[in-house]
Design an enzyme around this catalytic site. Structure first.
Site, short mmCIF file in Angstrom:
data_model
loop_
_atom_site.label_atom_id
_atom_site.label_comp_id
_atom_site.label_asym_id
_atom_site.label_seq_id
_atom_site.Cartn_x
_atom_site.Cartn_y
_atom_site.Cartn_z
N ILE A 195 1.03 -0.99 -0.01
CA ILE A 195 0.01 0.24 0.11
C ILE A 195 0.79 1.11 0.02
O ILE A 195 0.47 2.20 -0.60
CB ILE A 195 -1.00 -0.09 1.19
CG1 ILE A 195 -1.96 -1.00 1.06
CG2 ILE A 195 -1.52 1.33 1.38
CD1 ILE A 195 -3.02 -1.22 2.19
N TYR A 243 -3.27 -7.54 16.40
CA TYR A 243 -3.52 -6.55 15.25
C TYR A 243 -4.89 -5.99 15.48
O TYR A 243 -4.88 -4.58 15.27
CB TYR A 243 -3.64 -7.42 14.00
CG TYR A 243 -3.70 -6.74 12.70
CD1 TYR A 243 -2.50 -5.99 12.29
CD2 TYR A 243 -4.93 -6.62 12.04
CE1 TYR A 243 -2.65 -5.36 11.07
CE2 TYR A 243 -4.98 -5.84 11.04
CZ TYR A 243 -3.90 -5.32 10.46
OH TYR A 243 -4.09 -4.42 9.27
N LYS A 268 -5.31 -1.76 15.74
CA LYS A 268 -6.02 -1.21 15.01
C LYS A 268 -7.01 0.06 15.22
O LYS A 268 -7.51 0.97 14.95
CB LYS A 268 -6.52 -1.83 13.58
CG LYS A 268 -5.38 -2.32 12.77
CD LYS A 268 -4.46 -1.48 12.21
CE LYS A 268 -3.15 -1.74 11.19
NZ LYS A 268 -2.55 -0.52 10.59
N1 LIG Z 1 -3.05 -5.59 3.08
C1 LIG Z 1 -4.32 -5.47 3.58
O1 LIG Z 1 -5.12 -6.24 3.51
C2 LIG Z 1 -4.74 -4.37 4.63
C3 LIG Z 1 -5.88 -4.27 5.21
C4 LIG Z 1 -6.35 -3.10 6.28
C5 LIG Z 1 -5.26 -2.38 6.61
N2 LIG Z 1 -3.83 -2.51 6.32
C6 LIG Z 1 -2.89 -1.69 6.83
O2 LIG Z 1 -2.26 -1.03 5.86
C7 LIG Z 1 -0.90 -0.72 5.91
C8 LIG Z 1 0.06 -1.19 4.90
O3 LIG Z 1 -0.26 -2.68 4.64
P1 LIG Z 1 0.44 -3.34 3.40
O4 LIG Z 1 -0.52 -4.47 2.98
O5 LIG Z 1 0.89 -2.34 2.31
O6 LIG Z 1 1.66 -4.02 4.18
P2 LIG Z 1 3.20 -4.66 3.76
O7 LIG Z 1 3.46 -5.75 4.73
O8 LIG Z 1 3.11 -4.95 2.32
O9 LIG Z 1 4.21 -3.17 4.12
C9 LIG Z 1 4.21 -2.69 5.39
C10 LIG Z 1 5.27 -2.06 5.24
O10 LIG Z 1 5.71 -1.51 6.75
C11 LIG Z 1 6.98 -1.74 6.87
N3 LIG Z 1 7.36 -1.63 8.50
C12 LIG Z 1 7.05 -2.63 9.28
N4 LIG Z 1 7.54 -2.15 10.64
C13 LIG Z 1 8.17 -1.09 10.36
C14 LIG Z 1 8.77 -0.56 11.17
N5 LIG Z 1 8.94 -0.65 12.58
N6 LIG Z 1 9.53 0.79 10.79
C15 LIG Z 1 9.31 1.09 9.50
N7 LIG Z 1 8.65 0.47 8.52
C16 LIG Z 1 8.16 -0.80 8.97
C17 LIG Z 1 7.47 -3.11 6.13
O11 LIG Z 1 8.94 -2.94 6.04
C18 LIG Z 1 6.69 -2.92 5.02
O12 LIG Z 1 7.38 -2.40 3.99
C19 LIG Z 1 -0.55 -1.58 7.36
O13 LIG Z 1 -0.74 -0.55 8.57
C20 LIG Z 1 -1.66 -2.48 7.30
O14 LIG Z 1 -1.98 -2.82 8.66
C21 LIG Z 1 -3.36 -3.52 5.14
#
Ligand SMILES: NC(=O)c1ccc[n+]([C@@H]2O[C@H](COP(=O)([O-])OP(=O)(O)OC[C@H]3O[C@@H](n4cnc5c(N)ncnc54)[C@H](O)[C@@H]3O)[C@@H](O)[C@H]2O)c1
Length: 245
Positions: A21, A153, A157
């Protein structure tokens, strides 16, 4: 890439920029004219062309403070913030979850978001205002996911949304506008390990598909924009109808 100049002259930092994202948000904001800083603890050298990648661990106040200092060292214009970094590493029944695992999830998803909001928000307050968007999740307030267990989690959130509302009451009167965006299932690496659950999840998605990262990025861009000026501490839910079933 969406081409517009909606964010021309604005600077925006995106945490979790190397993620599914986060990358889409970086691309979207670049395409709309923003200067974008992509912050992540890994992979910042492969961000979309035009973004400035900076390594940052949002679990560390020192790491965040040094990035903020760097961003303002030679340029005093405000830097808006999008918090997309997050982890979901707790697919364990609550009764057997090691407390370290609970702490790790809350440490990034809640404590980390507080640390970045505080560090970036302080600078925005000092410069008369700006915008912050925190990515929460439908798993916070709208649903409890099934069949996976993810109590840490989900709790983190819900707390991100509560934090966003609380900071809004403190900061919005002084020009810093915060909102939370709560996506449903999005097609990103966060979900790849749970491929065996995708059919179960899709049964409850009214439009029968995951969101694309680009769709999430579009909603983030809206919340950052002046079109959302009356959105103050809102939680915007985009779940393809999942919570309706
Ligand atoms: N993918 C889904 O279905 C979904 C749904 C609802 C919400 N979200 C939320 O959206 C956001 C992005 O999710 P995504 O799907 O892109 O996940 P992803 O795992 O592809 O990316 C998450 C990124 O966060 C970085 N990260 C993690 N811990 C970190 C830290 N301590 N310091 C710096 N960077 C850090 C990781 O390196 C990674 O690049 C998250 O907050 C997730 O909870 C995702």
């Amino acid at each position: 890439m969406t081409e517009s100049t909606r964010f021309a002259g604005r600077r925006v930092a995106v945490t979790g920029a190397a993620g599914g994202i986060g990358q889409a948000i970086v691309e979207r904001l670049l395409g709309e004219g923003a200067e974008v800083y992509g912050l992540d603890r890994r992979g910042v050298d492969t961000l979309p062309h035009g973004a400035v990648g900076i390594e940052m661990d949002l679990g560390s106040p020192e790491s965040v403070a040094s990035v903020v200092a760097r961003l303002y060292a030679e340029d005093d214009r405000p830097v808006d913030l999008v918090n997309s970094a997050g982890i979901v590493e707790d697919n364990v029944p609550a009764e057997s979850m090691p407390i370290e695992q609970f702490d790790a999830v809350l440490g990034v998803n809640l404590r980390g978001v507080f640390i970045t909001c505080q560090a970036f928000g302080r600078e925005l307050l000092a410069r008369g205002g700006g915008a912050i968007v925190n990515i929460a999740s439908m798993s916070g307030n709208a649903v409890v996911n099934y069949p996976q267990s993810q109590s840490a989690y989900n709790t983190s959130k819900a707390a991100v949304t509560a934090l966003t509302k609380s900071l809004s009451v403190e900061w919005s009167p002084r020009g810093v506008r915060l909102n939370a965006l709560s996506p449903g299932y999005v097609d990103t690496p966060l979900n790849y390990l749970k491929a065996d659950m995708h059919d179960t999840w899709k049964r409850d998605i009214v439009i029968d598909r995951f969101a694309t990262p680009a769709e999430v990025a579009g909603a983030v861009a809206f919340l950052l924009s002046d079109d959302a000026a009356y959105f103050i501490g809102s939680e915007l839910l985009m779940d393809g109808g999942f919570s309706l079933r």
